[in-house]
Design an enzyme around this catalytic site. Structure first.
Site, mmCIF file in Angstrom:
data_model
loop_
_atom_site.group_PDB
_atom_site.id
_atom_site.type_symbol
_atom_site.label_atom_id
_atom_site.label_comp_id
_atom_site.label_asym_id
_atom_site.label_seq_id
_atom_site.Cartn_x
_atom_site.Cartn_y
_atom_site.Cartn_z
ATOM 1 N N HIS A 17 0.679 -1.013 -0.206
ATOM 2 C CA HIS A 17 0.567 -0.220 -0.403
ATOM 3 C C HIS A 17 0.801 1.015 -0.533
ATOM 4 O O HIS A 17 0.607 2.284 -0.579
ATOM 5 C CB HIS A 17 -1.069 -0.054 1.123
ATOM 6 C CG HIS A 17 -2.045 -0.740 1.010
ATOM 7 N ND1 HIS A 17 -3.445 -0.256 1.127
ATOM 8 C CD2 HIS A 17 -2.230 -2.554 1.025
ATOM 9 C CE1 HIS A 17 -4.591 -1.251 1.294
ATOM 10 N NE2 HIS A 17 -3.548 -2.263 0.866
ATOM 11 N N ASP A 115 -4.984 6.425 2.354
ATOM 12 C CA ASP A 115 -5.363 4.901 2.400
ATOM 13 C C ASP A 115 -6.906 4.362 1.652
ATOM 14 O O ASP A 115 -7.232 4.598 3.202
ATOM 15 C CB ASP A 115 -4.046 3.934 2.653
ATOM 16 C CG ASP A 115 -4.240 2.209 2.259
ATOM 17 O OD1 ASP A 115 -3.620 2.094 1.139
ATOM 18 O OD2 ASP A 115 -5.334 1.796 2.900
ATOM 19 N N ALA A 344 13.705 -10.404 -4.393
ATOM 20 C CA ALA A 344 14.602 -9.663 -5.541
ATOM 21 C C ALA A 344 13.954 -8.576 -6.357
ATOM 22 O O ALA A 344 12.703 -7.947 -5.817
ATOM 23 C CB ALA A 344 14.188 -10.755 -6.414
HETATM 24 N N1 UDP Z 1 8.592 -6.983 -4.892
HETATM 25 C C1 UDP Z 1 9.310 -7.175 -5.072
HETATM 26 N N2 UDP Z 1 10.781 -8.386 -5.153
HETATM 27 C C2 UDP Z 1 9.971 -9.565 -4.378
HETATM 28 C C3 UDP Z 1 8.507 -9.322 -3.537
HETATM 29 C C4 UDP Z 1 7.667 -8.527 -3.825
HETATM 30 O O1 UDP Z 1 10.455 -6.450 -5.687
HETATM 31 O O2 UDP Z 1 10.676 -10.185 -3.627
HETATM 32 C C5 UDP Z 1 7.346 -6.201 -5.126
HETATM 33 C C6 UDP Z 1 6.817 -6.035 -5.983
HETATM 34 O O3 UDP Z 1 7.481 -5.361 -7.145
HETATM 35 C C7 UDP Z 1 5.667 -5.047 -5.921
HETATM 36 C C8 UDP Z 1 5.111 -5.729 -4.261
HETATM 37 O O4 UDP Z 1 6.676 -5.629 -4.005
HETATM 38 O O5 UDP Z 1 5.140 -3.739 -5.807
HETATM 39 C C9 UDP Z 1 3.731 -6.553 -3.974
HETATM 40 O O6 UDP Z 1 2.769 -6.470 -4.028
HETATM 41 P P1 UDP Z 1 1.892 -7.032 -4.036
HETATM 42 O O7 UDP Z 1 0.080 -5.765 -4.725
HETATM 43 O O8 UDP Z 1 1.467 -7.845 -5.039
HETATM 44 O O9 UDP Z 1 1.451 -7.419 -3.049
HETATM 45 P P2 UDP Z 1 1.485 -8.320 -1.661
HETATM 46 O O10 UDP Z 1 2.502 -7.410 -1.075
HETATM 47 O O11 UDP Z 1 0.477 -6.698 -1.569
HETATM 48 O O12 UDP Z 1 0.957 -8.814 -1.152
#
Ligand code: UDP
Length: 473
Positions: A17, A115, A344
């Site tokens: 978020h 938010d 990653a």
């Molecule tokens: N992300 C990342 N590396 C990872 C895992 C996640 O950069 O190894 C980033 C991904 O690019 C995204 C965010 O973390 O921007 C995850 O947000 P998303 O809304 O997809 O899922 P949530 O974390 O809410 O389950």
């Protein structure tokens, strides 16, 4: 004399978020340099490194403040991360209120944008006599569900998950009860009550900014906009806002990118479950076997199993992945697959030409990142509204295949192998790739600086705010 228009952003302590609302802030001040944003952040514990990194790259016209961490010592040690967030929000409200009052008395504050998880802030705008908006970092379809949830509650009896027919919401793809977000899976639960209460507060907003673009959810956005003036607040599609540059610089990133450089175009499946998502031990085993069975190349961001299916603080841990992978898996897949522990740089990976598919939990940021880079998806939803997102991607947009779950809640290895092959080398995958390519084009158009749909919408809002600060609105 140039007048600086001030906007307050109120975030929540959830990495995805935060990442989304900061991206929105960056977009706003990039397009309108005479706007200043101050981001107010409730916290529990000290922010993890990934969170801190989000703030390091902010331009000078975005200020931020971390509110004092909320004391949680009265809560059980193993409280679910979602509850910790809710408690942080409710206990931070007096601090948020004070921070907004101070900002209002010391600057040209014309609007608060909070938010969607912190709708309690909406009345503060009324109190200060300024505008108050919600930033909704998910789909217009979820927003519709939220806005119609009280009506559904009154007209449908029994549990939604037991309904034999899909639920119809204006402008949305029909959705089975079992695909509704977690709080709606138990109507007697506290989470359901809180969900309904939070949704009622959306009606107090002067507008709701959705991180999506018109072309991706045309009918839903249109249906919401048609209801404007009949109670539903104005809905603004301002996306897809995703972070383009990586803000982490870990050694594993260089290793990933070097490895991808050696792979053929469109040949690698990227496997990741968001900022904290993880699987059970049984499911990790099946996924490993499925990847092996598929015979395809893969890059898997792997985390240890845990009982919640979510790990709150990724940065702090350092287990060896081979401890929870089937015996010999790493050796057998050497060269064909790469396993990266914990984290990653996802956007850099998705931007790499070697990636041909993304096995994704359908979190909204990840989904939009896949769209922006035109990567076909395998939908593997875990929690929150992810099953709903999966429905949009499969039944609606047809840019994803959905892995089938058995009666024990497990996706079996044969099914995994089948969907991976279908996506990367099958006929079905080819159609999905074409449709995703089209969607990628529409996403890029929506954000062109020359007045395309999302840019124009945001500019109209910004002009309204600037006029208010000049006293001409
Ligand atoms: N992300 C990342 N590396 C990872 C895992 C996640 O950069 O190894 C980033 C991904 O690019 C995204 C965010 O973390 O921007 C995850 O947000 P998303 O809304 O997809 O899922 P949530 O974390 O809410 O389950």
């Amino acid at each position: 004399m140039e007048v600086t228009t001030h906007i307050a952003i109120v975030s929540v302590p959830v990495y995805s978020h935060l990442r989304s609302i900061l991206e929105f802030s960056k977009r706003l001040v990039h397009l309108h340099r005479d706007i200043h944003v101050t981001c107010i952040n409730p916290t529990f514990g000290s922010p993890c490194n990934n969170t801190k990194a989000l703030f390091h790259s902010l331009p000078s016209n975005i200020s931020y403040t971390f509110l004092p961490p909320i004391n949680m010592e009265d809560l059980p040690h193993d409280t679910h991360p979602a509850i910790l967030v809710q408690v942080t929000i409710s206990r931070s409200l007096p601090l948020i209120h004070d921070a907004l009052k101070t900002l209002h008395s010391s600057s040209n504050l014309v609007a608060i944008i909070s938010d969607g998880l912190v709708t309690q802030v909406l009345p503060f705008g009324k109190e200060l006599n300024i505008l108050s908006y919600t930033y909704f970092p998910s789909t217009a379809m979820l927003l519709s569900l939220c806005l119609y949830s009280s009506m559904l509650d009154k007209t449908i009896t029994g549990e939604y998950r037991d309904l034999s027919e899909p639920i119809e919401i204006p402008g949305c793809i029909p959705i089975r009860g079992t695909d509704l977000p977690d709080p709606l899976q138990d109507r007697s639960g506290v989470a359901y009550k809180q969900f309904l209460e939070g949704n009622e507060r959306f009606y107090l907003a002067d507008g709701i900014l959705v991180n999506n673009f018109f072309e991706m959810e045309e009918e839903t956005i249109r249906a919401l906009q048609q209801e404007e003036g009949r109670g539903i607040p104005s809905v603004y599609a301002i996306g897809p806002l995703v972070q383009k540059e990586s803000c982490n610089d870990q050694g594993s990133d260089t290793e990933c990118l070097r490895w991808l450089d050696k792979q053929q175009h469109n040949s690698v499946l990227y496997v990741s479950f968001g900022s904290g998502g993880t699987l059970s031990q049984d499911q990790i085993n099946e996924l490993a076997w499925g990847l092996e069975l598929s015979g395809q190349r893969f890059l898997w961001v792997l985390r240890p199993p845990n009982k919640f299916g979510i790990i709150a603080d990724i940065g702090a841990k350092n287990e060896d992945p081979s401890e929870f992978l089937p015996n010999g898996f790493l050796k057998r897949t050497q060269g064909r697959g790469l396993v990266v522990p914990y984290w990653a740089s996802q956007v850099q990976i998705l931007a790499h030409g070697a990636i041909g598919g993304f096995l994704c939990h359908c979190g909204w940021n990840s989904t939009l990142e896949s769209v922006v880079y035109g990567i076909p998806l395998i939908a593997w939803p875990l929690f929150a509204e992810q099953k709903m997102n999966a429905v949009l991607l499969t039944d609606g947009l047809k840019v994803a295949l959905r892995a089938k779950v058995n009666e024990k809640g497990i996706v079996e290895r044969e099914e995994i192998g089948r969907v991976i092959k279908n996506l990367l080398v099958g006929q079905e995958g080819e159609g999905i790739r074409q449709r995703m390519k089209k969607l990628k084009g529409a996403a890029a158009d929506a954000l062109k600086d020359d007045g395309s749909s999302s840019t124009m919408t945001l500019t109209q809002l910004a002009l309204k705010w600037k006029n208010l600060s000049l006293g001409v609105a």
